[in-house]
Design a protein around this motif. Structure first.
Motif, short mmCIF file in Angstrom:
data_model
loop_
_atom_site.label_atom_id
_atom_site.label_comp_id
_atom_site.label_asym_id
_atom_site.label_seq_id
_atom_site.Cartn_x
_atom_site.Cartn_y
_atom_site.Cartn_z
N LEU A 1 45.85 42.98 35.91
CA LEU A 1 45.05 42.07 35.09
C LEU A 1 45.17 40.68 35.70
N PHE B 1 38.96 36.55 32.59
CA PHE B 1 39.77 37.76 32.54
C PHE B 1 39.15 38.87 33.39
N PHE B 2 39.96 39.44 34.29
CA PHE B 2 39.47 40.45 35.22
C PHE B 2 40.48 41.56 35.43
N LEU B 3 39.98 42.77 35.64
CA LEU B 3 40.78 43.87 36.15
C LEU B 3 40.51 43.92 37.65
N TRP C 1 37.25 41.93 32.47
CA TRP C 1 38.06 42.67 31.51
C TRP C 1 37.47 42.40 30.14
N ASN C 2 36.91 43.41 29.55
CA ASN C 2 36.21 43.26 28.28
C ASN C 2 37.01 43.86 27.13
N ALA C 3 38.21 43.37 26.97
CA ALA C 3 39.04 43.84 25.85
C ALA C 3 38.49 43.29 24.54
N ARG D 1 36.62 42.90 38.35
CA ARG D 1 35.67 43.33 37.33
C ARG D 1 36.06 42.67 36.00
N ASN E 1 47.41 47.30 27.63
CA ASN E 1 46.73 46.05 27.32
C ASN E 1 47.57 45.21 26.36
N THR F 1 34.24 36.64 26.57
CA THR F 1 33.81 37.04 27.91
C THR F 1 33.08 35.93 28.66
#
Length: 129
Positions: free
Chosen positions: A107, A79-81, A9-11, A7, A122, A16
């Motif tokens: 991560l 970037f993904f979780l 990762w929207n830090a 999914r 994070n 993105t």
């Protein structure tokens, strides 16, 4: 069968839609992952972990062929979780489950080199100016 789910990762401050290029990892007081945007003006991005993560794994993309189809094609970022993480499962099994209740997550930074990080917080996101 691989049941991992990648999914985005929207830090805060993470680009993105931009693919990244892996440049390296340095250690000191914690750990820093250095990346650069693959397009545009190629800004450098650092992920600073204040403490060493629980575990890290770095592998060339060619060594992750079974995982590659799991990365969403409609997401342009890196970037993904990872849910149902096989890396986290392996880590818990190898430690005989003594840390299984710790609040850690997986991560994944998907570039030509894949960086997998098991951590409990994070990282700080820093753009080079």
């Amino acid at each position: 069968m691989n049941k991992q789910i990648f999914r985005p990762w929207n830090a805060t401050d993470i680009p993105t839609s931009s693919r990244m290029i892996f440049e390296g990892i340095t250690y000191g007081n914690g750990m820093r992952i250095s990346l650069r945007e693959a397009s545009g003006d190629g800004r450098r991005l650092y992920l600073d972990f204040p403490e060493l993560p629980t575990a890290i794994r770095v592998a060339n993309e060619s060594m992750r062929l079974a995982s590659l189809p799991l990365v969403p094609k409609d997401v342009g970022g890196s970037f993904f979780l990872v849910e149902n993480s096989e890396f986290l499962t392996w880590l818990n099994n190898d430690s005989l489950g003594i840390y299984k209740d710790d609040p850690v997550f997986h991560l994944a930074i998907v570039t030509d080199e894949w960086v997998d990080v098991i951590c409990n917080e994070n990282p700080a996101v820093i753009f080079e100016s």
